[in-house]
Design a protein around this motif. Structure first.
Motif, PDB file in Angstrom:
ATOM      1  N   ALA A  66      41.495  25.840  38.859  1.00  0.00           N
ATOM      2  CA  ALA A  66      40.625  26.407  37.829  1.00  0.00           C
ATOM      3  C   ALA A  66      40.500  27.909  38.026  1.00  0.00           C
ATOM      4  N   VAL A  67      40.366  28.632  36.924  1.00  0.00           N
ATOM      5  CA  VAL A  67      40.215  30.089  36.956  1.00  0.00           C
ATOM      6  C   VAL A  67      38.824  30.428  36.417  1.00  0.00           C
ATOM      7  N   THR A  68      38.091  31.228  37.186  1.00  0.00           N
ATOM      8  CA  THR A  68      36.753  31.636  36.777  1.00  0.00           C
ATOM      9  C   THR A  68      36.824  32.871  35.899  1.00  0.00           C
ATOM     10  N   ILE A  69      36.217  32.790  34.722  1.00  0.00           N
ATOM     11  CA  ILE A  69      36.078  33.955  33.855  1.00  0.00           C
ATOM     12  C   ILE A  69      35.058  34.893  34.508  1.00  0.00           C
ATOM     13  N   PRO A  70      35.395  36.175  34.693  1.00  0.00           N
ATOM     14  CA  PRO A  70      34.482  37.067  35.433  1.00  0.00           C
ATOM     15  C   PRO A  70      33.118  37.209  34.763  1.00  0.00           C
ATOM     16  N   ARG A  71      32.136  37.538  35.554  1.00  0.00           N
ATOM     17  CA  ARG A  71      30.785  37.799  35.053  1.00  0.00           C
ATOM     18  C   ARG A  71      30.830  38.899  33.989  1.00  0.00           C
ATOM     19  N   GLY A  72      30.270  38.625  32.828  1.00  0.00           N
ATOM     20  CA  GLY A  72      30.213  39.602  31.748  1.00  0.00           C
ATOM     21  C   GLY A  72      31.475  39.717  30.919  1.00  0.00           C
ATOM     22  N   SER A  73      32.496  38.930  31.217  1.00  0.00           N
ATOM     23  CA  SER A  73      33.751  39.048  30.483  1.00  0.00           C
ATOM     24  C   SER A  73      33.656  38.439  29.089  1.00  0.00           C
ATOM     25  N   ASN A 111      50.939  33.368  35.978  1.00  0.00           N
ATOM     26  CA  ASN A 111      50.037  33.721  34.881  1.00  0.00           C
ATOM     27  C   ASN A 111      49.280  34.980  35.309  1.00  0.00           C
ATOM     28  N   ASP A 112      49.638  36.111  34.712  1.00  0.00           N
ATOM     29  CA  ASP A 112      48.966  37.374  35.025  1.00  0.00           C
ATOM     30  C   ASP A 112      47.687  37.451  34.195  1.00  0.00           C
ATOM     31  N   VAL A 113      46.667  36.716  34.626  1.00  0.00           N
ATOM     32  CA  VAL A 113      45.401  36.683  33.885  1.00  0.00           C
ATOM     33  C   VAL A 113      44.802  38.096  33.872  1.00  0.00           C
ATOM     34  N   SER A 114      44.243  38.480  32.730  1.00  0.00           N
ATOM     35  CA  SER A 114      43.765  39.855  32.534  1.00  0.00           C
ATOM     36  C   SER A 114      42.423  39.859  31.811  1.00  0.00           C
ATOM     37  N   GLU A 115      41.554  40.793  32.195  1.00  0.00           N
ATOM     38  CA  GLU A 115      40.317  41.021  31.454  1.00  0.00           C
ATOM     39  C   GLU A 115      40.469  42.353  30.734  1.00  0.00           C
ATOM     40  N   GLY A 152      41.572  34.685  41.772  1.00  0.00           N
ATOM     41  CA  GLY A 152      42.213  33.609  41.020  1.00  0.00           C
ATOM     42  C   GLY A 152      42.957  34.054  39.785  1.00  0.00           C
ATOM     43  N   PHE A 153      43.097  35.361  39.573  1.00  0.00           N
ATOM     44  CA  PHE A 153      43.723  35.873  38.354  1.00  0.00           C
ATOM     45  C   PHE A 153      45.259  35.895  38.423  1.00  0.00           C
ATOM     46  N   ASN A 154      45.839  35.079  39.323  1.00  0.00           N
ATOM     47  CA  ASN A 154      47.301  35.011  39.395  1.00  0.00           C
ATOM     48  C   ASN A 154      47.749  33.617  39.823  1.00  0.00           C
ATOM     49  N   PRO A 155      47.486  32.583  39.010  1.00  0.00           N
ATOM     50  CA  PRO A 155      48.041  31.272  39.328  1.00  0.00           C
ATOM     51  C   PRO A 155      49.563  31.362  39.460  1.00  0.00           C
TER      52      PRO A 155
END
Length: 286
Positions: A113-120, A157-161, A181-184
């Motif tokens: 699981a990937v956590t969406i950052p606080r305030g994102s 997966n290069d997850v990005s905010e 966790g922003f790079n599964p």
């Protein structure tokens, strides 16, 4: 050859895939790390299999799949490496590779699981081909030398905010790339003898709906050029991970909503395997 790491986070067991079997690599190495990858991993593993030295790992199918490489010393990324993605981002395709960094603690298992950052409000997905370095690369003389320094390839997966990346970045991108966790990564590390890195289909889906569907043939800068170019500015160490950019079809395009808690993202690269993440809301530690 395909290498993987199975088990709970921090206690993964290194394995090699042999047909339907998962063979325990611990007679050869404690992990799929830089030391193992720099020391003829294919030859040594093939010899060990032939000699019957690697037992089948009991219960492998029930174990969590970890990232197929141990935490690297560096995660180096190339941005805007597909012309259509540059266009959907409102940017001109670059004439030289654009580099940014992710922190090593972004590298997690492919199905974690990937956590969406606080305030994102603008968390985004990016399917990418990852290069794993097998030999130290510094000041390579030509792109042709790059192949001798590559241990294999992975799905990432290069997850990005995007707010963090573009609006409060100060002109650099890494603020939007480095949440834990922003790079599964994974499920496997596939060695170069099994992969043509410039002829792989990349796909992503969100909640089952298609988002990205492209080919690494559309890269502006191919894999060998990327490794050669980076080596002129930094030293890539065995086990390091290089991400090569994403094609069009991300939320930044304005065509799709950003990710929300409960969303499911599927990422797949031909020959390198598929991954799936649930995105979850941030919660304060208790």
């Amino acid at each position: 050859m395909k290498f993987a790491r199975l088990g709970e986070s921090g206690s993964e067991i290194p394995v090699v895939l042999d047909g339907d079997r998962r063979l325990d690599l611990r007679p050869l190495t404690s992990d799929v790390d830089g030391s193992f990858l720099a020391d003829d991993p294919v030859g040594r593993t093939s010899a060990a299999i032939a000699a019957g030295l690697l037992p089948e790992l009991p219960g492998a199918d029930a174990l969590r799949i970890g990232a197929p490489i141990a935490r690297p010393s560096a995660v180096v990324c190339i941005g805007m490496n597909y012309a259509a993605h540059a266009a959907e981002s409102g940017a001109t395709p670059p004439s030289i590779p654009v580099m940014f960094l992710k922190t090593p603690n972004t590298v997690v298992g492919p199905n974690d699981a990937v956590t969406i950052p606080r305030g994102s409000e603008k968390t985004d997905w990016e399917v990418e081909l990852g290069i794993v370095i097998g030999r130290r690369a510094a000041y390579l003389d030509s792109p042709e030398q790059a192949v001798d320094h590559i241990a294999g390839f992975v799905t990432a997966n290069d997850v990005s905010e995007r707010t963090f990346q573009l609006e409060v970045s100060g002109g650099q991108w890494s603020k939007g790339k480095c949440a834990p966790g922003f790079n599964p990564t994974g499920p496997w590390l596939v060695t170069p003898d099994e992969v043509d890195p410039q002829a792989l289909r990349l796909q992503s889906r969100v909640n089952g709906e298609p988002r990205q569907d492209s080919s690494t043939a559309d890269m502006i800068f191919p894999v060998d050029h990327i490794v050669w170019h980076l080596s002129q500015f930094l030293t890539l160490e065995p086990g390091d991970l290089v991400l090569t950019g994403t094609p069009q079809g991300v939320a930044l395009s304005g065509r799709f909503p950003y990710l929300a808690p409960g969303d499911i993202v599927d990422i797949e690269i031909e020959g390198l395997g598929a991954q799936r993440q649930e995105f979850v809301a941030w919660e304060a530690a208790r």
